[in-house]
Write an enzyme that holds these catalytic residues in place. Structure first.
Site, PDB file in Angstrom:
ATOM      1  CG  ASP A  53      28.237  28.010  -7.416  1.00  0.00           C
ATOM      2  OD1 ASP A  53      28.176  27.633  -8.610  1.00  0.00           O
ATOM      3  OD2 ASP A  53      29.091  28.839  -7.023  1.00  0.00           O
ATOM      4  CG  ASP A  68      26.235  33.137 -12.981  1.00  0.00           C
ATOM      5  OD1 ASP A  68      25.389  33.675 -13.709  1.00  0.00           O
ATOM      6  OD2 ASP A  68      26.702  32.015 -13.205  1.00  0.00           O
ATOM      7  N   GLY A  96      37.611  33.258  -9.069  1.00  0.00           N
ATOM      8  CA  GLY A  96      38.878  32.885  -9.678  1.00  0.00           C
ATOM      9  C   GLY A  96      39.627  31.794  -8.949  1.00  0.00           C
TER      10      GLY A  96
END
Length: 381
Positions: A267, A92, A217
Site C-alpha cells: 500500500d 491499519d 518500519g
C-alpha cells in the site's frame, strides 16, 4: 478463527503468485491496495476503483476514530457501508500515525497518549483500544497495534521498540479474540535494519500466531539497499503459507523489488498524492506535467494506456493547463491514470510469475526506463 484463506498458486524465484479469499471477495496477489485514509480514495468513486483493477483498499483507523468517530461509522454498519465499498478492506492500527506525531506523543507500556491533530484534545490509544475500533470498522484485515521503529535508530533503541511491539502484539491478539472478531489479524515485524532483531520479532509473532505477517518500519527513510536486505533476510523465515505485506512502500521500482523478494501485498499514498502534484507514472518513467515541455504536447500521458484519461484522449497539454489552473479535473484524471498504472503493473507481475517469466519481466521493466536491472542476491550486475 479467521475466515481468510490464502492459496499460494505459483512461484518464480522468490516471487509469489497467490489468492486471498474473504467472505467479501477475492484478492489476487501480489496486490496493491489504494489508500483511503478517511474512507475515500481521494478524487475517485468506489466503482472507479473497482474498474481500474483494485480488489482491496486500505482505511486509516487513527483518522477515522478521530473523525467522524465510531458512532457515525457504526450507524452505517461499519466502514464498508459508510464508504460504499463492498470489497475487502484492510485497516491499519494507528501505530504509524502515532509515530508520525513525534513530539506530540508519549509512549508507555500501556499505549500512547497524544494530542489530536484535529482539535488538540488528549487521546489515548493502546492495543485494546485499536482492536475495539477496528471491530467497529468491521474491516477484513485488522493490523495489530505496534510501535513503528524510527530510522535511524541504534540497536538498543530498535530492540526496546521491537520488544514493546511484541508485548503489544500479544495484547492485540488477546483483545481481538476476546471481541469475537473473525476478521484476519496480521502481525507486524519490526526491528529496524538489524537482521537479528527482525528474526526475534518474527519468531515472537509466530509463537503468538497470526493470519498474515506485515513488514513494518521500512518506509521511514532507510536507504533502499537496507530495505531490500531486510526483505532478503526475512524471506526464508516467513511462513510460506501466510500472506506477506510490506507496509507503506510504493514507488513502482519498490513494488517490483518487493515482489522479487517474496512480498504479496503493498500500500502507499504515492499514486494518489503524486497525481495531485502533477506526477504521472508510466512504463518509461514519470511525466511531470508542470514541466514547460508539455505545454503543446498532444500525446496522452502514456500512449496505448487503457486508463480513462488516456483512452479518452486527454492530452498532456490539456492536463498541464488544468493543473496550472487548479482545476479539480486534473488530479481526478491523474489519479485514475496512476492507479490504473499501478494495478496493471501488479497484474503484469502476476502473469509473469504464473508463466515463469518474472526474470524477463523485471529486466524489461527497467529497460523501458533506460535503467540497468539491479542484481538480486546471488546475481552479478
Amino acid at each position: 478463527m479467521s475466515r481468510l484463506q490464502f492459496q499460494l498458486q505459483a512461484t518464480d524465484g522468490h516471487a509469489r503468485r497467490g489468492r486471498l479469499t474473504f467472505p467479501r471477495g477475492t484478492v489476487e496477489t501480489p496486490a496493491f491496495m489504494p489508500v483511503g485514509t478517511y474512507g475515500s480514495v481521494k478524487g475517485i468513486l468506489p466503482e472507479q476503483i473497482r474498474a481500474l483493477g483494485a480488489e482491496i483498499i486500505l482505511g486509516n483507523t487513527f483518522h477515522l476514530y478521530l473523525r467522524p468517530g465510531l458512532e457515525v461509522i457504526g450507524d452505517h454498519g461499519g466502514l464498508h457501508g459508510f464508504a460504499r465499498w463492498d470489497g475487502p478492506i484492510l485497516t491499519d492500527s494507528g501505530g504509524f500515525q502515532v509515530f508520525s506525531l513525534a513530539h506530540r506523543r508519549k509512549i508507555t507500556e500501556q499505549g500512547v497518549t497524544f494530542s489530536s491533530p484535529t482539535d488538540g484534545a488528549r487521546v489515548f490509544l493502546g492495543p485494546e483500544e485499536s482492536m475495539k475500533i477496528q471491530k467497529v470498522l468491521d474491516s477484513d484485515i485488522v493490523m495489530i497495534f505496534d510501535e513503528c521503529t524510527p530510522y535511524p535508530a541504534t540497536e538498543d533503541v530498535a530492540r526496546r521498540s521491537m520488544e514493546l511491539s511484541l508485548r503489544w502484539a500479544q495484547r492485540s491478539r488477546d483483545a481481538h479474540d476476546g471481541l469475537g472478531n473473525d476478521a484476519a489479524l496480521f502481525g507486524i515485524v519490526q526491528g529496524g535494519v538489524h537482521p537479528d532483531l527482525r528474526s526475534r520479532s518474527l519468531d515472537g509473532l509466530q509463537a503468538i500466531g497470526f493470519d498474515g505477517y506485515a513488514i513494518g518500519g521500512l518506509a521511514v527513510g532507510e536507504p533502499e539497499h537496507e530495505r531490500n536486505a531486510m526483505l532478503e533476510h526475512l524471506h526464508p523465515r516467513l511462513p510460506a503459507e501466510r500472506p506477506r505485506y510490506l507496509m507503506g512502500v510504493g514507488r513502482p521500482e519498490d513494488l517490483v523489488e518487493g515482489v522479487a523478494r517474496g512480498v504479496d501485498m503493498f500500500d502507499c499514498v504515492m499514486p494518489t498524492r503524486n497525481a495531485r502534484n502533477g506526477h504521472y507514472f508510466t512504463s518509461f518513467g514519470t511525466v511531470r506535467i508542470r514541466n514547460a515541455k508539455y505545454e503543446r504536447d498532444l500525446d496522452t500521458i502514456e500512449p496505448g494506456c487503457g486508463c480513462h484519461a488516456c483512452s479518452s484522449g486527454y492530452t498532456r497539454a490539456y492536463l498541464r493547463h488544468l493543473d496550472r489552473c487548479n482545476e479539480m479535473l486534473a488530479p481526478m484524471l491523474g489519479t485514475l491514470h496512476n492507479l490504473w498504472y499501478y494495478e496493471k503493473l501488479m497484474a503484469d507481475m502476476r502473469a509473469a510469475i504464473a508463466s515463469g517469466t518474472f526474470v524477463e519481466f523485471r529486466r524489461s521493466f527497467y529497460a523501458a526506463r533506460g535503467a540497468t536491472t539491479p542484481p538480486l542476491p546471488g546475481e552479478t550486475s
